[in-house]
Design a protein around this motif. Structure first.
Motif, PDB file in Angstrom:
ATOM      1  N   ALA A   1      27.726 -28.852 -22.675  1.00  0.00           N
ATOM      2  CA  ALA A   1      27.197 -28.844 -21.310  1.00  0.00           C
ATOM      3  C   ALA A   1      25.867 -28.096 -21.257  1.00  0.00           C
ATOM      4  CB  ALA A   1      28.194 -28.190 -20.361  1.00  0.00           C
ATOM      5  N   PRO A   2      24.945 -28.515 -20.398  1.00  0.00           N
ATOM      6  CA  PRO A   2      23.657 -27.822 -20.266  1.00  0.00           C
ATOM      7  C   PRO A   2      23.864 -26.361 -19.867  1.00  0.00           C
ATOM      8  CG  PRO A   2      23.633 -29.929 -19.103  1.00  0.00           C
ATOM      9  CD  PRO A   2      25.052 -29.683 -19.511  1.00  0.00           C
ATOM     10  N   GLY A   3      23.114 -25.480 -20.495  1.00  0.00           N
ATOM     11  CA  GLY A   3      23.185 -24.071 -20.131  1.00  0.00           C
ATOM     12  C   GLY A   3      24.326 -23.304 -20.748  1.00  0.00           C
ATOM     13  N   VAL A   4      25.136 -23.954 -21.626  1.00  0.00           N
ATOM     14  CA  VAL A   4      26.281 -23.287 -22.247  1.00  0.00           C
ATOM     15  C   VAL A   4      25.945 -22.937 -23.698  1.00  0.00           C
ATOM     16  CG1 VAL A   4      28.669 -23.534 -22.986  1.00  0.00           C
ATOM     17  CG2 VAL A   4      27.962 -24.412 -20.765  1.00  0.00           C
TER      18      VAL A   4
ATOM     19  N   PRO B   1      26.704 -18.035 -21.151  1.00  0.00           N
ATOM     20  CA  PRO B   1      25.587 -18.900 -20.782  1.00  0.00           C
ATOM     21  C   PRO B   1      24.406 -18.785 -21.744  1.00  0.00           C
ATOM     22  CG  PRO B   1      25.968 -17.193 -19.107  1.00  0.00           C
ATOM     23  CD  PRO B   1      26.899 -16.928 -20.224  1.00  0.00           C
ATOM     24  N   ALA B   2      23.607 -19.850 -21.808  1.00  0.00           N
ATOM     25  CA  ALA B   2      22.414 -19.858 -22.657  1.00  0.00           C
ATOM     26  C   ALA B   2      21.201 -19.306 -21.928  1.00  0.00           C
ATOM     27  CB  ALA B   2      22.129 -21.273 -23.140  1.00  0.00           C
ATOM     28  N   GLY B   3      21.280 -19.205 -20.605  1.00  0.00           N
ATOM     29  CA  GLY B   3      20.146 -18.699 -19.824  1.00  0.00           C
ATOM     30  C   GLY B   3      20.580 -18.289 -18.434  1.00  0.00           C
ATOM     31  N   GLU B   4      19.628 -17.771 -17.658  1.00  0.00           N
ATOM     32  CA  GLU B   4      19.948 -17.247 -16.326  1.00  0.00           C
ATOM     33  C   GLU B   4      20.201 -18.347 -15.309  1.00  0.00           C
ATOM     34  OE1 GLU B   4      16.905 -14.576 -15.154  1.00  0.00           O
ATOM     35  OE2 GLU B   4      17.331 -13.102 -16.741  1.00  0.00           O
ATOM     36  N   ASP B   5      19.794 -19.572 -15.622  1.00  0.00           N
ATOM     37  CA  ASP B   5      19.952 -20.660 -14.654  1.00  0.00           C
ATOM     38  C   ASP B   5      21.326 -21.316 -14.725  1.00  0.00           C
ATOM     39  OD1 ASP B   5      19.544 -21.663 -17.152  1.00  0.00           O
ATOM     40  OD2 ASP B   5      18.181 -23.269 -16.529  1.00  0.00           O
ATOM     41  N   PHE B   6      22.226 -20.750 -15.528  1.00  0.00           N
ATOM     42  CA  PHE B   6      23.569 -21.323 -15.668  1.00  0.00           C
ATOM     43  C   PHE B   6      24.359 -21.182 -14.365  1.00  0.00           C
ATOM     44  CE2 PHE B   6      28.064 -20.381 -16.186  1.00  0.00           C
ATOM     45  CZ  PHE B   6      28.514 -21.512 -16.838  1.00  0.00           C
ATOM     46  N   THR B   7      25.115 -22.229 -14.041  1.00  0.00           N
ATOM     47  CA  THR B   7      26.065 -22.144 -12.918  1.00  0.00           C
ATOM     48  C   THR B   7      27.367 -22.819 -13.310  1.00  0.00           C
ATOM     49  OG1 THR B   7      25.384 -24.243 -11.917  1.00  0.00           O
ATOM     50  CG2 THR B   7      24.186 -22.251 -11.231  1.00  0.00           C
ATOM     51  N   PRO B   8      28.501 -22.251 -12.900  1.00  0.00           N
ATOM     52  CA  PRO B   8      29.776 -22.905 -13.173  1.00  0.00           C
ATOM     53  C   PRO B   8      29.830 -24.326 -12.617  1.00  0.00           C
ATOM     54  CG  PRO B   8      30.140 -20.641 -12.502  1.00  0.00           C
ATOM     55  CD  PRO B   8      28.682 -20.926 -12.293  1.00  0.00           C
TER      56      PRO B   8
ATOM     57  N   VAL C   1      32.359 -16.331 -16.488  1.00  0.00           N
ATOM     58  CA  VAL C   1      31.141 -16.107 -17.265  1.00  0.00           C
ATOM     59  C   VAL C   1      31.262 -14.782 -18.021  1.00  0.00           C
ATOM     60  CG1 VAL C   1      28.643 -15.817 -17.153  1.00  0.00           C
ATOM     61  CG2 VAL C   1      29.783 -17.411 -15.598  1.00  0.00           C
ATOM     62  N   ARG C   2      30.885 -14.799 -19.300  1.00  0.00           N
ATOM     63  CA  ARG C   2      30.926 -13.606 -20.134  1.00  0.00           C
ATOM     64  C   ARG C   2      29.598 -13.459 -20.886  1.00  0.00           C
ATOM     65  NH1 ARG C   2      34.340 -12.724 -17.296  1.00  0.00           N
ATOM     66  NH2 ARG C   2      36.582 -12.384 -17.628  1.00  0.00           N
ATOM     67  N   GLU C   3      29.207 -12.210 -21.155  1.00  0.00           N
ATOM     68  CA  GLU C   3      28.014 -11.976 -21.968  1.00  0.00           C
ATOM     69  C   GLU C   3      28.280 -12.312 -23.425  1.00  0.00           C
ATOM     70  OE1 GLU C   3      26.487  -8.074 -21.535  1.00  0.00           O
ATOM     71  OE2 GLU C   3      26.056  -8.274 -19.381  1.00  0.00           O
ATOM     72  N   SER C   4      29.513 -12.096 -23.859  1.00  0.00           N
ATOM     73  CA  SER C   4      29.932 -12.426 -25.218  1.00  0.00           C
ATOM     74  C   SER C   4      31.443 -12.515 -25.232  1.00  0.00           C
ATOM     75  CB  SER C   4      29.454 -11.372 -26.225  1.00  0.00           C
ATOM     76  OG  SER C   4      30.026 -10.112 -25.922  1.00  0.00           O
ATOM     77  N   PHE C   5      32.000 -13.040 -26.327  1.00  0.00           N
ATOM     78  CA  PHE C   5      33.445 -13.149 -26.447  1.00  0.00           C
ATOM     79  C   PHE C   5      33.980 -12.032 -27.331  1.00  0.00           C
ATOM     80  CE2 PHE C   5      33.206 -18.034 -25.872  1.00  0.00           C
ATOM     81  CZ  PHE C   5      33.215 -17.871 -24.485  1.00  0.00           C
ATOM     82  N   PRO C   6      35.078 -11.390 -26.924  1.00  0.00           N
ATOM     83  CA  PRO C   6      35.722 -10.421 -27.821  1.00  0.00           C
ATOM     84  C   PRO C   6      36.332 -11.158 -29.003  1.00  0.00           C
ATOM     85  CG  PRO C   6      37.105 -10.841 -25.912  1.00  0.00           C
ATOM     86  CD  PRO C   6      35.814 -11.557 -25.663  1.00  0.00           C
ATOM     87  N   LEU C   7      36.317 -10.509 -30.173  1.00  0.00           N
ATOM     88  CA  LEU C   7      36.844 -11.133 -31.384  1.00  0.00           C
ATOM     89  C   LEU C   7      38.032 -10.344 -31.906  1.00  0.00           C
ATOM     90  CD1 LEU C   7      33.517 -11.909 -33.294  1.00  0.00           C
ATOM     91  CD2 LEU C   7      34.740 -13.362 -31.667  1.00  0.00           C
ATOM     92  N   THR C   8      38.943 -11.034 -32.549  1.00  0.00           N
ATOM     93  CA  THR C   8      40.067 -10.372 -33.220  1.00  0.00           C
ATOM     94  C   THR C   8      39.578  -9.793 -34.541  1.00  0.00           C
ATOM     95  OG1 THR C   8      40.732 -12.344 -34.448  1.00  0.00           O
ATOM     96  CG2 THR C   8      41.628 -12.080 -32.225  1.00  0.00           C
ATOM     97  N   GLY C   9      40.468  -9.066 -35.223  1.00  0.00           N
ATOM     98  CA  GLY C   9      40.117  -8.504 -36.518  1.00  0.00           C
ATOM     99  C   GLY C   9      39.784  -9.560 -37.548  1.00  0.00           C
ATOM    100  N   SER C  10      40.284 -10.793 -37.357  1.00  0.00           N
ATOM    101  CA  SER C  10      39.984 -11.874 -38.290  1.00  0.00           C
ATOM    102  C   SER C  10      38.757 -12.671 -37.884  1.00  0.00           C
ATOM    103  CB  SER C  10      41.196 -12.812 -38.422  1.00  0.00           C
ATOM    104  OG  SER C  10      41.510 -13.390 -37.169  1.00  0.00           O
TER     105      SER C  10
END
Length: 522
Positions: free
Chosen positions: A442-445, A468-475, A497-506
């Motif tokens: 999807a655009p902006g993802v 999001p890939a940029g500030e113009d992202f909207t759900p 919307v998240r700035e980043s995804f949390p990761l597991t130890g793996s």
């Protein structure tokens, strides 16, 4: 023994992809490492920060520690719990256990006592080898705790005369179980040897330099470690618990890294934020989750055809089972193929006892010397997942992965998600992987992750998390894009919307953490 029904077309494509026989040594990891140390005693085996350890030094540490273990009563066939921080001493500890003919069970000291106690019980593990003996002794007073501290070791001790059988267990990894109880997966020496010798998916020899990034309780670490140490190459231990791209770039450049494995999530971050991290690396292996085609294409465009290789494989098949070098554009594909079986590994796509012809979806089943003997203490599950079949007159032991896929006409296998990833929402059966695939385009993802959660009224809802890939992202833009790709009942009921995804130890996306964040927002 059940007989698998098949057509000429199905048999032909499977015979084509399963011509994977390749020579590999008949020895165990013990003999192969000792042979490498004998050939290249002064070569650098391990790099850790500013420290360089030769094969002679590493083998001496391992022999001295093995003598300490034997003096404590460790016998061949025993399971030794191992918890040593990433360091040359960690590798010496693994080797020391192997040199006793025992199997190591890597664990994380941060795991709760109840979980560790259950794991030790399942594995019949009563001895712990650790760099924190006081702490472990306090937590597990019933266990025999042995220090991995190199002080006082006789590093001039010769290699133990014990010969280790290749079909004996070398380590045990515990994976999450759908019942909430972890499953112990024992892996034989042969499974690792078949993985790293005469490899189709990466060049491994005495010139190999591979960073060790994965948590040692994650089976990718076995590839990183033994892919170098059994050949006389160099294993570069990443010095921190969490990967920082600037630090990773320095390690790659300073050590002349030739190959690297990163999880799908980390690969996506690198190609988005700092692809130059892997400049000069010959082979970039990535896997662990379904790939975003946009990120794979971005990586292929930057690094060049063939340098990015997707790898797939469950723990139960000794780390990796298939590989797919990205040599052409993947844009427009339905999904990135998981490719072809690696050397000395066979793959069959089976549906309801019938071998699938090209294009027909079914379950991925694996065979070959990489297969685990089964789950520890779980005979019913082992019998269900590891089954002997008659395939065109040949007896074959198959591991049922629970993954859906189909074989293309060219033989490459295309992953279609988990059998248990098919969820039912409001009466409709939904493939979460299909939604994630379209959402990632999807655009902006930049990145997307899709799962299912329960609402307060008990109803299930499809939940999407997006970086999001940029500030113009909207759900709304996401929903509008998805509405052109999937039926209305497959549209996420929530997009977070998240700035980043949390990761597991793996290194995989931490679904539980994301859902906990969602719950906290409610």
């Amino acid at each position: 023994m059940d007989k698998i029904a098949l057509s000429d077309e199905a048999l032909a494509v499977h015979e084509k992809i399963n011509r994977t026989d390749a020579d590999y040594p008949a020895e165990s990891l013990k003999e192969l490492f000792e042979a490498a140390a004998g050939r290249r005693p002064d070569a650098v085996a391990v790099v850790h920060q500013d420290r360089k350890v030769t094969y002679r030094e590493l083998n001496g540490l391992a022999n001295g520690l093995a003598a300490r273990l034997r003096a404590a009563g460790v016998k061949p066939g025993q399971v030794v719990g191992m918890c040593v921080k990433r360091s040359p001493e960690m590798l010496a500890a693994m080797l020391a256990v192997i040199k006793c003919g025992a199997a190591y069970l890597p664990f994380d000291r941060k795991w709760p006592d109840d979980r560790l106690g259950g794991i030790f019980g399942q594995a019949d593990c009563t001895t712990l080898l650790t760099d924190a003996p006081d702490q472990m002794g306090t937590r597990f007073p019933q266990a025999q705790v042995i220090s991995a501290d190199p002080a006082g070791l006789d590093t001039s001790a010769p290699d133990p005369e014990l010969r280790v059988a290749q079909d004996s267990v070398v380590y045990i990894v515990f994976t999450s179980g759908s019942t909430g109880s972890p499953k112990g997966v024992p892996i034989r020496h042969e499974g690792i040897v078949r993985l790293v010798f005469n490899s189709r998916f990466v060049r491994l020899d005495e010139n190999a330099v591979v960073p060790q990034l994965a948590a040692v309780a994650f089976d990718a670490a076995e590839f990183e470690i033994w892919g170098t140490l059994l050949h006389g190459g160099t294993c570069v231990l990443y010095p921190s618990d969490y990967v920082r791209l600037s630090e990773l770039k320095r390690i790659v450049q300073d050590n002349g890294v030739t190959a690297v494995f990163v999880t799908t999530a980390l690969f996506n971050v690198i190609v988005d934020e700092a692809p130059a991290v892997f400049d000069g690396v010959q082979t970039i292996l990535t896997g662990g989750e379904a790939h975003s085609l946009r990120h794979i294409e971005k990586g292929r465009t930057y690094y060049g055809d063939g340098r990015v290789v997707s790898v797939y494989g469950p723990t139960e098949c000794s780390v990796f089972a298939t590989y797919y070098p990205v040599v052409d554009s993947v844009l427009g594909e339905s999904a990135l193929p998981i490719g072809l079986p690696i050397q000395n590994t066979s793959l069959y796509v089976v549906q309801d006892g019938v071998l699938c012809a090209p294009g027909e979806p079914g379950e991925v089943c694996l065979a070959g010397p990489g297969l685990s003997p089964g789950y520890l203490g779980m005979p019913e599950l082992t019998e269900k997942k590891y089954v002997e079949y008659d395939i065109d007159g040949e007896k074959v032991r198959l591991y049922h992965t629970g993954d859906r896929a189909f074989v293309r006409e060219d033989g490459n296998v295309v992953f279609q998600g988990r059998l248990d990833d098919q969820v039912k929402v409001n009466g409709f059966r939904i493939e979460l992987g299909e939604i994630a695939h379209h959402l990632n385009q999807a655009p902006g993802v930049k990145q997307a992750f899709v799962t299912v959660a329960e609402k307060d009224d008990g109803e299930k809802v499809v939940v999407a998390f997006v970086v999001p890939a940029g500030e113009d992202f909207t759900p709304k833009a996401c929903t509008d894009h998805l509405a052109t790709k999937v039926p209305g009942y497959m549209l996420p009921g929530e997009i977070h919307v998240r700035e980043s995804f949390p990761l597991t130890g793996s290194g995989k996306v931490d679904k539980r953490a994301l859902l906990a964040q969602r719950h906290a927002e409610a």
